[in-house]
Design a protein around this motif. Sequence first.
Motif, PDB file in Angstrom:
ATOM      1  N   ALA A   1      -8.152 142.874  47.943  1.00 52.07           N
ATOM      2  CA  ALA A   1      -9.081 143.940  47.599  1.00 52.07           C
ATOM      3  C   ALA A   1     -10.496 143.394  47.632  1.00 52.07           C
ATOM      4  CB  ALA A   1      -8.768 144.512  46.222  1.00 52.07           C
ATOM      5  N   VAL A   2     -11.431 144.248  47.972  1.00 53.19           N
ATOM      6  CA  VAL A   2     -12.846 143.900  47.968  1.00 53.19           C
ATOM      7  C   VAL A   2     -13.523 144.691  46.869  1.00 53.19           C
ATOM      8  CG1 VAL A   2     -14.983 143.904  49.282  1.00 53.19           C
ATOM      9  CG2 VAL A   2     -12.824 143.437  50.435  1.00 53.19           C
ATOM     10  N   LEU A   3     -14.238 143.972  45.973  1.00 54.40           N
ATOM     11  CA  LEU A   3     -14.958 144.610  44.871  1.00 54.40           C
ATOM     12  C   LEU A   3     -16.459 144.502  45.128  1.00 54.40           C
ATOM     13  CD1 LEU A   3     -12.834 143.238  41.915  1.00 54.40           C
ATOM     14  CD2 LEU A   3     -12.807 145.562  42.853  1.00 54.40           C
ATOM     15  N   PRO A   4     -17.273 145.209  44.349  1.00 51.90           N
ATOM     16  CA  PRO A   4     -18.715 145.133  44.547  1.00 51.90           C
ATOM     17  C   PRO A   4     -19.222 143.691  44.419  1.00 51.90           C
ATOM     18  CG  PRO A   4     -18.164 146.917  43.057  1.00 51.90           C
ATOM     19  CD  PRO A   4     -16.912 146.135  43.273  1.00 51.90           C
ATOM     20  N   LYS A   5     -20.310 143.426  45.076  1.00 54.26           N
ATOM     21  CA  LYS A   5     -20.940 142.105  45.003  1.00 54.26           C
ATOM     22  C   LYS A   5     -21.308 141.781  43.554  1.00 54.26           C
ATOM     23  CE  LYS A   5     -24.890 139.489  46.752  1.00 54.26           C
ATOM     24  NZ  LYS A   5     -26.101 139.535  47.605  1.00 54.26           N
ATOM     25  N   ILE A   6     -20.995 140.561  43.132  1.00 53.13           N
ATOM     26  CA  ILE A   6     -21.352 140.104  41.782  1.00 53.13           C
ATOM     27  C   ILE A   6     -22.677 139.354  41.852  1.00 53.13           C
ATOM     28  CG2 ILE A   6     -20.653 138.659  39.831  1.00 53.13           C
ATOM     29  CD1 ILE A   6     -17.760 139.155  40.617  1.00 53.13           C
ATOM     30  N   LEU A   7     -23.648 139.823  41.089  1.00 51.47           N
ATOM     31  CA  LEU A   7     -24.982 139.234  41.111  1.00 51.47           C
ATOM     32  C   LEU A   7     -25.001 137.900  40.371  1.00 51.47           C
ATOM     33  CD1 LEU A   7     -27.121 142.411  40.305  1.00 51.47           C
ATOM     34  CD2 LEU A   7     -26.460 141.526  42.556  1.00 51.47           C
ATOM     35  N   THR A   8     -26.002 137.091  40.705  1.00 46.91           N
ATOM     36  CA  THR A   8     -26.214 135.820  39.993  1.00 46.91           C
ATOM     37  C   THR A   8     -27.445 135.878  39.112  1.00 46.91           C
ATOM     38  OG1 THR A   8     -27.450 134.957  41.889  1.00 46.91           O
ATOM     39  CG2 THR A   8     -25.072 134.501  41.803  1.00 46.91           C
ATOM     40  N   ALA A   9     -28.052 137.058  39.053  1.00 45.50           N
ATOM     41  CA  ALA A   9     -29.218 137.265  38.180  1.00 45.50           C
ATOM     42  C   ALA A   9     -29.201 138.705  37.713  1.00 45.50           C
ATOM     43  CB  ALA A   9     -30.515 136.941  38.908  1.00 45.50           C
ATOM     44  N   ALA A  10     -29.897 138.971  36.634  1.00 44.03           N
ATOM     45  CA  ALA A  10     -29.938 140.334  36.106  1.00 44.03           C
ATOM     46  C   ALA A  10     -30.548 141.282  37.131  1.00 44.03           C
ATOM     47  CB  ALA A  10     -30.743 140.360  34.809  1.00 44.03           C
ATOM     48  N   PRO A  11     -29.976 142.480  37.298  1.00 45.11           N
ATOM     49  CA  PRO A  11     -30.538 143.441  38.247  1.00 45.11           C
ATOM     50  C   PRO A  11     -31.911 143.913  37.801  1.00 45.11           C
ATOM     51  CG  PRO A  11     -28.837 144.481  36.910  1.00 45.11           C
ATOM     52  CD  PRO A  11     -28.797 143.017  36.589  1.00 45.11           C
ATOM     53  N   THR A  12     -32.746 144.248  38.759  1.00 45.15           N
ATOM     54  CA  THR A  12     -34.101 144.737  38.465  1.00 45.15           C
ATOM     55  C   THR A  12     -34.326 146.042  39.207  1.00 45.15           C
ATOM     56  OG1 THR A  12     -35.008 143.467  40.311  1.00 45.15           O
ATOM     57  CG2 THR A  12     -34.998 142.405  38.130  1.00 45.15           C
ATOM     58  N   GLY A  13     -35.449 146.661  38.926  1.00 46.16           N
ATOM     59  CA  GLY A  13     -35.795 147.908  39.601  1.00 46.16           C
ATOM     60  C   GLY A  13     -35.073 149.095  39.001  1.00 46.16           C
ATOM     61  N   THR A  14     -35.264 150.247  39.640  1.00 42.53           N
ATOM     62  CA  THR A  14     -34.649 151.482  39.158  1.00 42.53           C
ATOM     63  C   THR A  14     -33.338 151.736  39.887  1.00 42.53           C
ATOM     64  OG1 THR A  14     -35.864 152.805  40.778  1.00 42.53           O
ATOM     65  CG2 THR A  14     -36.890 152.481  38.608  1.00 42.53           C
ATOM     66  N   ALA A  15     -32.521 152.590  39.298  1.00 38.76           N
ATOM     67  CA  ALA A  15     -31.238 152.958  39.888  1.00 38.76           C
ATOM     68  C   ALA A  15     -30.833 154.331  39.368  1.00 38.76           C
ATOM     69  CB  ALA A  15     -30.172 151.921  39.551  1.00 38.76           C
ATOM     70  N   THR A  16     -29.801 154.869  39.943  1.00 41.48           N
ATOM     71  CA  THR A  16     -29.275 156.149  39.472  1.00 41.48           C
ATOM     72  C   THR A  16     -28.674 155.976  38.085  1.00 41.48           C
ATOM     73  OG1 THR A  16     -28.760 156.789  41.749  1.00 41.48           O
ATOM     74  CG2 THR A  16     -27.660 158.022  40.000  1.00 41.48           C
ATOM     75  N   GLU A  17     -28.952 156.931  37.205  1.00 39.34           N
ATOM     76  CA  GLU A  17     -28.407 156.871  35.855  1.00 39.34           C
ATOM     77  C   GLU A  17     -26.887 156.685  35.897  1.00 39.34           C
ATOM     78  OE1 GLU A  17     -29.778 157.167  32.601  1.00 39.34           O
ATOM     79  OE2 GLU A  17     -31.601 156.620  33.677  1.00 39.34           O
ATOM     80  N   GLY A  18     -26.379 155.715  35.138  1.00 35.96           N
ATOM     81  CA  GLY A  18     -24.964 155.447  35.079  1.00 35.96           C
ATOM     82  C   GLY A  18     -24.485 154.389  36.040  1.00 35.96           C
ATOM     83  N   THR A  19     -25.411 153.878  36.906  1.00 36.40           N
ATOM     84  CA  THR A  19     -25.028 152.820  37.838  1.00 36.40           C
ATOM     85  C   THR A  19     -24.578 151.580  37.083  1.00 36.40           C
ATOM     86  OG1 THR A  19     -26.548 153.614  39.545  1.00 36.40           O
ATOM     87  CG2 THR A  19     -25.834 151.313  39.703  1.00 36.40           C
ATOM     88  N   MET A  20     -23.444 150.979  37.505  1.00 34.65           N
ATOM     89  CA  MET A  20     -22.920 149.772  36.871  1.00 34.65           C
ATOM     90  C   MET A  20     -22.947 148.612  37.854  1.00 34.65           C
ATOM     91  SD  MET A  20     -19.754 151.197  34.522  1.00 34.65           S
ATOM     92  CE  MET A  20     -18.924 151.999  35.896  1.00 34.65           C
ATOM     93  N   GLN A  21     -23.201 147.414  37.350  1.00 34.42           N
ATOM     94  CA  GLN A  21     -23.267 146.226  38.182  1.00 34.42           C
ATOM     95  C   GLN A  21     -22.809 145.001  37.392  1.00 34.42           C
ATOM     96  OE1 GLN A  21     -24.364 145.862  41.651  1.00 34.42           O
ATOM     97  NE2 GLN A  21     -23.148 144.057  41.116  1.00 34.42           N
ATOM     98  N   LEU A  22     -21.925 144.201  38.013  1.00 32.47           N
ATOM     99  CA  LEU A  22     -21.486 142.949  37.398  1.00 32.47           C
ATOM    100  C   LEU A  22     -22.439 141.816  37.781  1.00 32.47           C
ATOM    101  CD1 LEU A  22     -17.635 143.068  38.045  1.00 32.47           C
ATOM    102  CD2 LEU A  22     -18.787 143.344  35.838  1.00 32.47           C
TER     103      LEU A  22
END
Length: 298
Positions: free
Chosen positions: A254-275
Amino acid sequence: GVALTTGSSNTFFGYQAGDTSTGVGQTLIGKTAGTGVTNQNQCVAVGSDSDVDNYGVAVGHRAEVNAGYGISIGWFAGDGSQGNNIAIGYNACRNIGSGSSGNTVVGGRSMYSVDGSNNVVFGASAFDTGGSGGGSGSDNVILGTGAGYNGSGNVLIGRDAGNTATLNNKLYIENSNSTTPLIYGEFDNDLIRVNGDLEVKGYADVELGASETFTIHDGTHDLFQVDTTTSGTLFSVNDVSGLPTFQSNDDGSAVLPKILTAAPTGTATEGTMQLAIVSGTCYLYVYINGGWKRTTLT
């Protein structure tokens, strides 16, 4: 009826009406009505220069039925045409070629100078090549003023639907001559497409056979796809750039979303989740109320 010597049960009224007739059960009314009628039987021609064949009915100036059992009603309806057609309206089924039969045509200039058989045409100037000839098509259903132009096996519904090019085995539902109709289909490929928003209220069932695919597409990327083949990607959910947010493969991976190595920045759609894994700690970030919030995953 000057040639009539053996016929019976005929009614002729008008100058030279039935002039060459020798048939039975003819009703020919009007100046030179039925001048092409000889031994035809049980036919009706009403109108100047109207003409008719066996068991046919022609009503109107130069209305013509040139094969048995046809009906032509209207000025020049069926004039110069062959075959047992039903033509209602001025110039309807005018100048269609030999062998063109089984057509049901209603509307002024409908199926004008178009050769073909077994068409159902309703609407003024529907399936009309402008009287210049050269058009052809069979087995069409054409409903709408100005709809249709050339081709076979089509279903064209709406004003001017499909009248700009030769079409074969197409479905058009549209109220203009757009080449991207609101509803488009290909009968030979079992394909249907909605060129606009589709709203479904209630239960919707999509049933796939073997080696078939169901896709939700944004015009550029496949956003959601289910594939019933036995190899490759079987199920995927993608973002607007076409990258997978989840993908299940035939090998069990299975392929899952990319896991970041730093805290996300900028704006996004309300409710967007990121590991993200930052300095060895795993966080789940959620964009809420205009900012990123995080919780630690253990």
